[in-house]
Design an enzyme around this catalytic site. Structure first.
Site, PDB file in Angstrom:
ATOM      1  N   LYS A  97       0.859  -1.424  -0.148  1.00  0.00           N
ATOM      2  CA  LYS A  97      -0.049  -0.122   0.115  1.00  0.00           C
ATOM      3  C   LYS A  97       1.065   0.820  -0.064  1.00  0.00           C
ATOM      4  O   LYS A  97       0.751   2.469  -0.433  1.00  0.00           O
ATOM      5  CB  LYS A  97      -1.273   0.096   1.161  1.00  0.00           C
ATOM      6  CG  LYS A  97      -2.359  -1.114   1.593  1.00  0.00           C
ATOM      7  CD  LYS A  97      -2.910  -0.785   2.209  1.00  0.00           C
ATOM      8  CE  LYS A  97      -2.216  -0.716   3.689  1.00  0.00           C
ATOM      9  NZ  LYS A  97      -1.613  -1.575   4.909  1.00  0.00           N
ATOM     10  N   ARG A 133      12.192  -4.893   5.366  1.00  0.00           N
ATOM     11  CA  ARG A 133      11.700  -2.715   5.158  1.00  0.00           C
ATOM     12  C   ARG A 133      12.347  -2.032   6.206  1.00  0.00           C
ATOM     13  O   ARG A 133      12.234  -2.471   7.522  1.00  0.00           O
ATOM     14  CB  ARG A 133      10.781  -2.836   5.199  1.00  0.00           C
ATOM     15  CG  ARG A 133       9.517  -1.372   4.493  1.00  0.00           C
ATOM     16  CD  ARG A 133       8.255  -1.226   5.313  1.00  0.00           C
ATOM     17  NE  ARG A 133       7.149  -1.530   6.419  1.00  0.00           N
ATOM     18  CZ  ARG A 133       6.149  -1.274   6.456  1.00  0.00           C
ATOM     19  NH1 ARG A 133       5.009  -0.859   5.645  1.00  0.00           N
ATOM     20  NH2 ARG A 133       5.155  -1.356   7.574  1.00  0.00           N
TER      21      ARG A 133
END
Ligand code: AMP
Length: 222
Positions: free
Chosen positions: A13, A128
Site C-alpha cells: 500500500k 523493510r
C-alpha cells in the site's frame, strides 16, 4: 479522486501510495504515520496508543476517527484528492468515514484492495527500512539505501520499525484479517471495491490501476 487503500501490512500500500502521489498528485494520509507522529511528539494520544501499536494490535476506533475527521475537514490540501492508507480498518471506521464524507459532500470514489500472501509479506516487511525524516521506503535486499542506514533523498537515518519483526508481523496479519474482512464486504456492497494483486511488483499493479481509472467514465470525460 478520493481513495481508500486496503490490504494487510506489507501488501504494498505504501509503495502504491507513493506512485499515486507522484502520478496523480494525491495527498497520502496514513493513520499509522499520524499515530507514530503523535507518539514521537509524546502527546496524550501518543502515550495512549503506544501500547497497542507496539503489540501490533489495533488502536481503539475513537483515536483514529478523531485524527481522520480533523484531517479531512480542516486540511485544505486534501481538497484536490487523497488516498487513505491504513484506514478504515474496522466496519465502525468505514461507517464513520462515510458519515464524515457525507457531511462535507465528498464521497469516496474507490476502495483499492491489495491482496497478498503471508510469505511475501514476511519477506517484504522483515527487510523493510524507513527514513525517519521523509518516510522514503527501502528494503535491505531489493532497494537498499546507497549508504547504509542513510536516506538517499534527505540524508536522515534509515531505520527498522519496531513492529516489523516476524512475530509482530504475524499478529498484525491476524488482526488485519479478523477486522478488515467486514470493511472489504462493506465497500464491495457499495460497488466501490477494486481488487489488485499485491504479490505482483508495484509497476504491474500501477498499470492495472491506471487501466481501471481509464475505463471509468467518471474520470474520463475530457
Ligand atoms: P500501519 O503503519 O498502517 O501498519 O499501522 C501501524 C499500527 O498503527 C497498527 O498496527 C495499529 O496498531 C495502528 N493503526 C494504524 N491505523 C489504524 C487504524 N485505522 N485503526 C486502528 N489502529 C491503527
Amino acid at each position: 479522486m478520493r481513495l481508500v487503500l486496503l490490504g494487510p501490512p506489507g501488501a504494498g500500500k505504501g509503495t502504491l501510495a507513493a506512485l499515486l502521489k507522484e502520478g496523480l498528485g494525491l495527498v497520502h494520509i496514513s493513520t499509522g504515520d499520524m499515530l507514530r507522529e503523535e507518539m514521537k511528539k509524546e502527546t496524550a494520544t501518543g502515550r495512549e496508543v503506544k501500547k497497542f501499536i507496539e503489540k501490533g494490535e489495533l488502536v481503539p476506533d475513537e483515536f483514529v476517527i478523531r485524527l481522520i475527521e480533523k484531517k479531512l475537514t480542516s486540511d485544505k490540501r486534501v481538497g484536490h484528492g487523497y488516498m487513505l492508507d491504513g484506514f478504515p480498518r474496522t466496519r465502525k471506521q468505514a461507517e464513520d468515514l462515510d458519515r464524515i464524507l457525507g457531511q462535507i459532500r465528498q464521497p469516496l470514489d474507490y476502495a483499492l484492495y491489495m491482496e497478498s500472501t503471508l510469505p511475501v509479506i514476511i519477506q517484504r516487511l522483515g527487510g523493510r527500512r524507513v527514513c525517519r525524516n521523509c518516510g522514503t521506503l527501502y528494503h535491505i535486499r531489493n532497494k537498499p539505501p546507497k549508504k547504509e542506514k542513510v536516506c538517499d533523498l534527505c540524508g536522515a537515518e534509515v531505520y527498522q520499525r519496531a513492529d516489523d519483526n516476524e512475530a509482530t508481523i504475524r499478529t498484525r496479519m491476524d488482526v488485519y484479517l479478523k477486522n478488515t474482512r467486514s470493511v472489504i464486504d462493506y465497500y464491495n456492497a457499495q460497488g466501490k471495491l477494486k481488487k489488485l494483486d499485491g504479490d505482483k511488483d508495484s509497476e504491474e499493479v500501477q498499470a492495472v490501476l491506471m487501466q481501471i481509472f481509464h475505463e471509468d467514465h467518471k474520470f474520463n470525460k475530457h
